[in-house]
Design a protein around this motif. Structure first.
Motif, PDB file in Angstrom:
ATOM      1  N   VAL A  26      17.473  -2.041  -8.135  1.00  0.00           N
ATOM      2  CA  VAL A  26      17.726  -2.186  -9.570  1.00  0.00           C
ATOM      3  C   VAL A  26      18.941  -1.340  -9.960  1.00  0.00           C
ATOM      4  N   TYR A  27      19.013  -0.135  -9.417  1.00  0.00           N
ATOM      5  CA  TYR A  27      20.153   0.747  -9.675  1.00  0.00           C
ATOM      6  C   TYR A  27      21.453   0.094  -9.195  1.00  0.00           C
ATOM      7  N   SER A  28      21.432  -0.412  -7.964  1.00  0.00           N
ATOM      8  CA  SER A  28      22.626  -1.059  -7.407  1.00  0.00           C
ATOM      9  C   SER A  28      23.042  -2.262  -8.247  1.00  0.00           C
ATOM     10  N   PHE A  29      22.058  -3.025  -8.702  1.00  0.00           N
ATOM     11  CA  PHE A  29      22.341  -4.176  -9.567  1.00  0.00           C
ATOM     12  C   PHE A  29      23.042  -3.717 -10.843  1.00  0.00           C
ATOM     13  N   GLY A  30      22.598  -2.603 -11.403  1.00  0.00           N
ATOM     14  CA  GLY A  30      23.227  -2.083 -12.612  1.00  0.00           C
ATOM     15  C   GLY A  30      24.694  -1.758 -12.399  1.00  0.00           C
ATOM     16  N   VAL A  31      25.001  -1.176 -11.247  1.00  0.00           N
ATOM     17  CA  VAL A  31      26.397  -0.853 -10.920  1.00  0.00           C
ATOM     18  C   VAL A  31      27.225  -2.132 -10.807  1.00  0.00           C
ATOM     19  N   VAL A  32      26.688  -3.135 -10.100  1.00  0.00           N
ATOM     20  CA  VAL A  32      27.399  -4.410  -9.943  1.00  0.00           C
ATOM     21  C   VAL A  32      27.609  -5.073 -11.311  1.00  0.00           C
ATOM     22  N   THR A  33      26.630  -4.973 -12.186  1.00  0.00           N
ATOM     23  CA  THR A  33      26.758  -5.541 -13.527  1.00  0.00           C
ATOM     24  C   THR A  33      27.909  -4.903 -14.287  1.00  0.00           C
ATOM     25  N   LEU A  34      28.040  -3.577 -14.181  1.00  0.00           N
ATOM     26  CA  LEU A  34      29.173  -2.900 -14.815  1.00  0.00           C
ATOM     27  C   LEU A  34      30.499  -3.386 -14.234  1.00  0.00           C
ATOM     28  N   GLU A  35      30.523  -3.652 -12.922  1.00  0.00           N
ATOM     29  CA  GLU A  35      31.736  -4.178 -12.298  1.00  0.00           C
ATOM     30  C   GLU A  35      32.067  -5.572 -12.833  1.00  0.00           C
ATOM     31  N   ASP A  81       0.820  -1.210   0.000  1.00  0.00           N
ATOM     32  CA  ASP A  81       0.000   0.000   0.000  1.00  0.00           C
ATOM     33  C   ASP A  81       0.859   1.268   0.000  1.00  0.00           C
ATOM     34  N   ASN A  82       2.174   1.124  -0.007  1.00  0.00           N
ATOM     35  CA  ASN A  82       3.059   2.282  -0.063  1.00  0.00           C
ATOM     36  C   ASN A  82       3.653   2.411  -1.459  1.00  0.00           C
ATOM     37  N   THR A  83       3.638   3.637  -1.999  1.00  0.00           N
ATOM     38  CA  THR A  83       4.290   3.858  -3.280  1.00  0.00           C
ATOM     39  C   THR A  83       5.794   3.942  -3.087  1.00  0.00           C
ATOM     40  N   HIS A  84       6.232   4.330  -1.904  1.00  0.00           N
ATOM     41  CA  HIS A  84       7.652   4.327  -1.575  1.00  0.00           C
ATOM     42  C   HIS A  84       7.783   4.386  -0.059  1.00  0.00           C
ATOM     43  N   ILE A  85       9.010   4.203   0.405  1.00  0.00           N
ATOM     44  CA  ILE A  85       9.292   4.272   1.837  1.00  0.00           C
ATOM     45  C   ILE A  85      10.218   5.451   2.085  1.00  0.00           C
ATOM     46  N   SER A  86       9.806   6.390   2.927  1.00  0.00           N
ATOM     47  CA  SER A  86      10.704   7.461   3.333  1.00  0.00           C
ATOM     48  C   SER A  86      11.452   6.980   4.563  1.00  0.00           C
ATOM     49  N   THR A  87      12.765   6.930   4.482  1.00  0.00           N
ATOM     50  CA  THR A  87      13.524   6.293   5.543  1.00  0.00           C
ATOM     51  C   THR A  87      14.890   6.939   5.675  1.00  0.00           C
ATOM     52  N   ARG A  88      15.544   6.674   6.790  1.00  0.00           N
ATOM     53  CA  ARG A  88      16.931   7.110   6.915  1.00  0.00           C
ATOM     54  C   ARG A  88      17.732   6.420   5.815  1.00  0.00           C
ATOM     55  N   VAL A  89      18.716   7.094   5.308  1.00  0.00           N
ATOM     56  CA  VAL A  89      19.509   6.544   4.217  1.00  0.00           C
ATOM     57  C   VAL A  89      20.517   5.555   4.781  1.00  0.00           C
ATOM     58  N   ALA A  90      20.531   4.341   4.238  1.00  0.00           N
ATOM     59  CA  ALA A  90      21.475   3.311   4.662  1.00  0.00           C
ATOM     60  C   ALA A  90      21.871   2.493   3.451  1.00  0.00           C
ATOM     61  N   GLY A  91      23.145   2.394   3.204  1.00  0.00           N
ATOM     62  CA  GLY A  91      23.623   1.655   2.044  1.00  0.00           C
ATOM     63  C   GLY A  91      25.084   1.955   1.827  1.00  0.00           C
ATOM     64  N   THR A  92      25.535   1.871   0.597  1.00  0.00           N
ATOM     65  CA  THR A  92      26.942   2.093   0.291  1.00  0.00           C
ATOM     66  C   THR A  92      27.071   3.105  -0.835  1.00  0.00           C
ATOM     67  N   TYR A  93      27.834   4.149  -0.591  1.00  0.00           N
ATOM     68  CA  TYR A  93      28.049   5.150  -1.622  1.00  0.00           C
ATOM     69  C   TYR A  93      28.670   4.513  -2.846  1.00  0.00           C
ATOM     70  N   GLY A  94      28.217   4.958  -4.001  1.00  0.00           N
ATOM     71  CA  GLY A  94      28.672   4.378  -5.251  1.00  0.00           C
ATOM     72  C   GLY A  94      27.691   3.358  -5.784  1.00  0.00           C
ATOM     73  N   TYR A  95      26.807   2.862  -4.907  1.00  0.00           N
ATOM     74  CA  TYR A  95      25.801   1.875  -5.296  1.00  0.00           C
ATOM     75  C   TYR A  95      24.388   2.385  -5.036  1.00  0.00           C
ATOM     76  N   MET A  96      24.258   3.481  -4.282  1.00  0.00           N
ATOM     77  CA  MET A  96      22.932   3.980  -3.925  1.00  0.00           C
ATOM     78  C   MET A  96      22.321   4.785  -5.057  1.00  0.00           C
ATOM     79  N   ALA A  97      21.052   4.545  -5.322  1.00  0.00           N
ATOM     80  CA  ALA A  97      20.324   5.316  -6.323  1.00  0.00           C
ATOM     81  C   ALA A  97      20.238   6.777  -5.881  1.00  0.00           C
ATOM     82  N   PRO A  98      20.327   7.724  -6.817  1.00  0.00           N
ATOM     83  CA  PRO A  98      20.348   9.140  -6.435  1.00  0.00           C
ATOM     84  C   PRO A  98      19.117   9.605  -5.681  1.00  0.00           C
TER      85      PRO A  98
END
Length: 365
Positions: free
Chosen positions: A212-221, A181-198
């Motif tokens: 999906v964004y993070s997966f794209g970065v890993v695919t390029l790696e 029922d949520n279109t998105h989640i507003s949350t504290r930012v937690a992840g890894t720079y360089g892989y986080m969607a803007p």
């Protein structure tokens, strides 16, 4: 903690500290296979012959009971060939321990991007297999499991490889339920720079498109054999994704390909995978495909679309994100690099300290 675990009503097992000490030879340093913000990770062997990996929450850990419980609660409810299996946990004598299946080839990061002595020869078919496996695991999390989950920390260190080099997604300490029922989640930012969607790094706007964004970065790696966040301030390109976009403009995307592959790869398959990676890393979340669509494209059941240019306003957000990243890098805020078997290379709004070790810095290029 005991009360919280009882409320979770977990299907996983509970192990005694005595069992785990016996399996790891009392946490012998010779059995240590990783170290990060969560704490050390040890390999072990149960009396029945089962090989295990034990993640030990350090008293100095930046991650606390919340991440520990989150990891147990999330992963124990999930079963998939491309998700690491959690056997159980141990809470005894102030010890917090997670017991996983043992993954013989450690992490994708170590195999592909780690120090030379730990790297594995990953030919093109193996890289394809790893990429498809990660995509299938994410498609399951987002679309197929009874819990719809956003992992939030997809990266090469959180992809483990079994004896046959099959990939399994690990480290669910930062994962979030994506309620329908949520279109998105507003949350504290937690992840890894360089892989986080803007949109997530800058505004805390979280949907499955962040994974999906993070997966794209890993695919390029995987294609390039380079770490997205390894860069020199003297270089024109800020990171691997920038370089890929620059090469796309020049019509020279094959320059991305890892030289270690030599000429032994299918150019059409490589170009298809790069196009998918660029589509996944578009700055506009709506442009990014679902992970089930990504699986279809990777398996050749659907054609990879050409990258749709984003609006100028979205491109401006990328520049702003770079400034945020650069500022935090220069002020030693919120960036860390970890070894295999950890969930520690993470940033949160709590400003975790830097943990860049000299061994990594000497090998990162």
């Amino acid at each position: 903690m005991d009360q919280d675990l009882k409320r979770l009503d977990l299907p996983t097992g509970s192990f005694s500290l005595r069992q785990i000490k016996a399996a790891t030879n009392n946490f012998d340093a010779a059995n240590k296979i990783g170290e990060g913000g969560f704490g050390p990770v040890y390999k072990g062997l149960f009396s029945d012959g089962t090989r295990i990996a034990v993640k030990q929450l350090s008293s100095k850990s930046k991650q606390g009971n919340r991440e520990f419980l989150n990891e147990i609660g999330m992963i124990s409810a999930l079963q998939h060939p491309h998700l690491v299996k959690l056997y159980g946990c141990c809470i005894e004598e102030n010890q917090l321990l997670l017991v996983y299946e043992y993954m013989e080839n450690n992490s994708l990061f170590r195999a592909l991007l780690g120090p030379e002595e730990f790297q594995l020869k990953l030919d093109w078919p193996t890289r394809q297999k790893i990429c498809i496996g990660i995509a299938r695991g994410l498609a399951y999390l987002h679309e197929e499991s009874r819990l719809k989950i956003v992992h939030r920390d997809i990266k090469a260190t959180n992809v483990l490889l079994d004896k046959d080099l099959n990939p399994k997604i690990s480290d669910f300490g930062l994962a979030k339920l994506d309620e329908e029922d949520n279109t998105h989640i507003s949350t504290r930012v937690a992840g890894t720079y360089g892989y986080m969607a803007p949109e997530y790094a800058m505004r805390g706007y979280l949907t499955d498109k962040a994974d999906v964004y993070s997966f794209g970065v890993v695919t390029l790696e995987i294609v390039s054999g380079r770490n997205n966040t390894s860069y020199s301030s003297k270089e024109e390109c800020f990171n691997l994704l920038d370089w890929a976009l620059e090469l796309k403009e020049k019509g020279d995307l094959l320059e991305l390909v890892d030289p270690r592959l030599g000429p032994d790869f299918n150019k059409e398959e490589v170009m298809g995978m790069i196009k998918i990676a660029l589509l996944c890393t578009d700055v506009t979340p709506a442009v990014r495909p679902t992970m089930s669509s990504v699986v279809s494209m990777l398996e050749g059941r659907a054609i990879a679309q050409e990258l749709i240019p984003s609006a100028p306003s979205s491109a401006m957000n990328v520049k702003e994100m770079k400034d945020v990243y650069q500022h935090n890098h220069e002020t030693d805020m919120s960036m860390s690099v970890d070894g295999p078997w950890t969930a520690s290379s993470t940033y949160t709004a709590d400003l975790y300290p830097v943990n860049l070790n000299s061994d990594y810095l000497s090998n990162r290029n």
